[in-house]
Design an enzyme around this catalytic site. Structure first.
Site, mmCIF file in Angstrom:
data_model
loop_
_atom_site.group_PDB
_atom_site.id
_atom_site.type_symbol
_atom_site.label_atom_id
_atom_site.label_comp_id
_atom_site.label_asym_id
_atom_site.label_seq_id
_atom_site.Cartn_x
_atom_site.Cartn_y
_atom_site.Cartn_z
ATOM 1 C CD GLU A 33 60.548 -18.540 19.727
ATOM 2 O OE1 GLU A 33 61.785 -18.475 19.612
ATOM 3 O OE2 GLU A 33 59.929 -19.599 19.843
ATOM 4 C CE1 TYR A 56 57.276 -9.214 12.624
ATOM 5 C CE2 TYR A 56 57.286 -9.106 15.023
ATOM 6 C CZ TYR A 56 57.967 -9.113 13.825
ATOM 7 O OH TYR A 56 59.333 -9.021 13.816
#
Ligand SMILES: CC(C)(COP(=O)(O)OP(=O)(O)OC[C@H]1O[C@@H](n2cnc3c(N)ncnc32)[C@H](O)[C@@H]1OP(=O)(O)O)[C@@H](O)C(=O)NCCC(=O)NCCS
Length: 158
Positions: free
Chosen positions: A115, A126
């Site tokens: 998250e 990411y």
């Protein structure tokens, strides 16, 4: 002739006894404006649970960053990833993330998720590692001044 010195990064498995190091990085890595940092008791509590592991990054023997992760059956989660501000953009975050993915695979996970606060530049890291958005939690993070921020859930196949 001058001697060039390139700092060596080591990734080491850590544990509860490394909490001072983790909290020192936590305090300088996360901006309190966003409410993403964990407390010491949250960290020590989770470190006692099955499937949780801590990876420490050290540069020339000094604390540089850490990753806290867990695996449950075939799902792994990157709970926290942090690199000290002075050590950023040298590939430490990428190295920690790759090591977490490798260990998660070794522990039987087929997917790694995490998250992230919407707008966190960690998104570039990411995305480059193959993560894609799979969900969103409205107003999940609460900053020091009471403002709230959505959490984006990202996942990648291992
Ligand atoms: C996110 C974080 C862990 C990245 O650590 P890092 O060691 O600087 O990351 P790396 O050097 O391995 O970066 C790898 C790539 O990710 C991208 N990247 C990393 N930080 C970036 C930033 N602030 N802005 C844009 N791209 C970024 C770049 O593509 C970078 O490659 P490059 O430097 O060759 O261009 C670090 O910025 C941090 O601790 N942030 C605060 C805590 C946090 O938000 N953690 C994530 C919570 S989900």
């Amino acid at each position: 002739m001058s001697t060039l010195h390139s700092p060596a990064t080591d990734l080491i498995e850590g544990g509860v006894t490394d909490l001072d190091e983790v909290m020192a990085t936590m305090q300088i890595a996360f901006d309190p404006a966003f409410g993403e940092a964990w407390t010491r008791s949250q960290c020590s509590g989770i470190l006692g649970l099955n499937g949780v592991w801590l990876l420490l990054a050290r540069q020339d023997g000094r604390a540089a960053g850490f990753a806290l992760s867990r695996v449950v059956l075939d799902e792994a989660e990157l709970l926290l990833l942090a690199v000290q501000p002075a050590q950023r953009r040298f590939g430490i975050g990428r190295a920690l993330l790759a090591a977490v993915a490798e260990e998660a695979r070794f522990r039987g996970a087929a997917r790694l998720h995490l998250e992230m606060r919407e707008g966190n530049p960690a998104a570039y890291l990411y995305e480059a590692a193959g993560f894609a958005e799979i969900g969103r939690r409205k107003r999940y993070y609460r900053g020091r001044d009471g403002s709230s921020f959505d959490a984006i859930t990202l996942a990648c196949r291992l």
